[in-house]
Design an enzyme around this catalytic site. Structure first.
Site, PDB file in Angstrom:
ATOM      1  N   TYR A   1       0.814  -1.222   0.000  1.00 24.18           N
ATOM      2  CA  TYR A   1       0.000   0.000   0.000  1.00 24.18           C
ATOM      3  C   TYR A   1       0.848   1.274   0.000  1.00 24.18           C
ATOM      4  CZ  TYR A   1      -3.019   3.789   1.434  1.00 24.18           C
ATOM      5  OH  TYR A   1      -3.653   5.001   1.503  1.00 24.18           O
TER       6      TYR A   1
ATOM      7  N   LYS B   1       1.191   4.101  -3.124  1.00 22.19           N
ATOM      8  CA  LYS B   1       0.853   5.520  -2.982  1.00 22.19           C
ATOM      9  C   LYS B   1       2.058   6.406  -3.293  1.00 22.19           C
ATOM     10  CE  LYS B   1      -2.623   6.978  -1.822  1.00 22.19           C
ATOM     11  NZ  LYS B   1      -3.812   7.357  -2.611  1.00 22.19           N
TER      12      LYS B   1
END
Length: 382
Positions: free
Chosen positions: A173, A177
């Site tokens: 994750y 990002k």
């Protein structure tokens, strides 16, 4: 942006507009952006609250803010950011894109490949669509996790956008990002169809809370299962910065509003998104809302020693890997969530105030009261 006090003329697109943050951005735009002619809500799953606005099969009219005139056409678009042609169709004809669509997953519910497809390839599709269609302004919802906490558990104490910090990530994750944010910032200045430059910027919210927050809901239900008790797992000395969802939405609206007039200043910039919420550990902060709803946090010190938590987190990660072919095992404790929860990460920045006049729209007292009211509504529905 250009003065259009007489006739609303702008078309906004919000990707992920039915998500936790996206919905608040949509409602905030309807309330506080008088220049809107059309607001497009793009999401893989369209929410029921959009149905409440519908007056026919394709769009609704929603009264504009009192400063404006006429009505705003709200167009619901079901689509997938990983499908480039769907993104192009949604972006075409828009003036501003607020790209908040993303897969937030720190528990292993989705595969690393899926996280990358949604967060990285999806963002690239949005950038390419802006270039292809001539859409000039792009606001991206990034995350503080682009910076940290890092896997080395280095503290970040009252830092700002210029504070040196070793951003070291392994989890899919934060890696996704960070890559997506880099794509957005590097796209600033790229020529769009028609020859004008693309103007981009990224917002990095700290941990968002507020009405509809799924993890807060999960903690509340967990406490109910244990007889109204939650057990301390994190030292109270570990501090985190948290931000109310309404203030995150407000910052997005302000950035979108100011991006044209302040393109030279704001283009290619990142901004931490924080308000005046108190710095506390995750558990102590959550108790600001769960405590008034009947839950108790047991212990002044962590119930289990840190080394045992590290062992349990590693065991959970191993079990998740072993069981994935058979069943989806997604425990809240894993090596990444343990490192994040046990690492101080607080931001104190006035860059957003200097660059585009950001001040929190909701005070801590109002943010707290609204969130408590929502938790109590969960209790009532249960």
């Amino acid at each position: 942006m250009a003065d259009s006090a007489q006739v609303p003329e702008l078309v906004y697109l919000v990707t992920g507009g039915c998500g936790f943050l996206g919905e608040r951005i949509v409602r905030m735009l309807l309330e506080r952006e008088p220049r809107l002619r059309e607001l497009r809500v793009f999401d893989l799953h369209l929410s029921s609250w959009l149905e409440e606005l519908k007056t026919d099969d394709s769009y609704v009219c929603f009264p504009a803010h009192t400063q404006g005139t006429g009505h705003v056409q709200v167009t619901a678009i079901q689509g997938d950011v990983t499908q480039a042609h769907e993104v192009v169709a949604a972006v075409a004809g828009s003036h501003v894109v607020i790209h908040t669509a993303g897969l937030v997953d720190v528990f292993g519910k989705a595969s690393p490949k899926t996280i990358h497809q949604v967060n990285v390839q999806g963002t690239q599709n949005v950038i390419d669509a802006c270039v292809q269609t001539g859409t000039q302004f792009l606001v991206y919802t990034s995350s503080m996790e682009v910076v940290g906490p890092n896997v080395k558990s280095h503290p970040f104490y009252r830092g700002n956008e210029e504070t040196p910090y070793e951003a070291v990530h392994r989890h899919p994750y934060p890696c996704s990002k960070a890559l997506a944010e880099q794509l957005v910032l590097e796209a600033n200045g790229r020529k769009v169809n028609g020859g004008l430059p693309l103007v981009t910027c990224a917002l990095r919210p700290t941990g968002i809370y507020g009405e509809g927050h799924q993890i807060m809901r999960d903690f509340y239900h967990q406490g109910l299962r244990f007889g109204g008790r939650l057990f301390r797992a994190i030292p109270a000395s570990v501090e985190h910065g948290r931000v109310y969802v309404g203030n995150v939405a407000w910052m997005h609206v302000l950035v979108a509003r100011e991006l044209e007039q302040r393109a030279a200043l704001m283009g290619g910039q990142v901004y931490f998104c924080y308000d005046k919420s108190p710095y506390k550990s995750y558990e102590d902060f959550n108790m600001e809302f769960l405590g008034p709803c009947g839950l108790r946090l047991i212990g002044t010190h962590p119930l289990l020693p840190y080394w045992l938590l590290v062992l349990l987190a590693a065991l959970n990660a191993l079990l998740q890997w072993l069981l994935r072919p058979l069943v989806l095992y997604t425990p809240m404790l894993n090596p990444y969530t343990l490192a994040v929860a046990n690492t101080t990460f607080t931001v104190s920045t006035n860059k957003a105030q200097r660059h585009f006049g950001y001040k929190p729209l909701f005070s801590w007292e109002e943010s707290r009261a609204r969130t408590i009211h929502w938790v109590r509504a969960i209790e009532g529905s249960a």
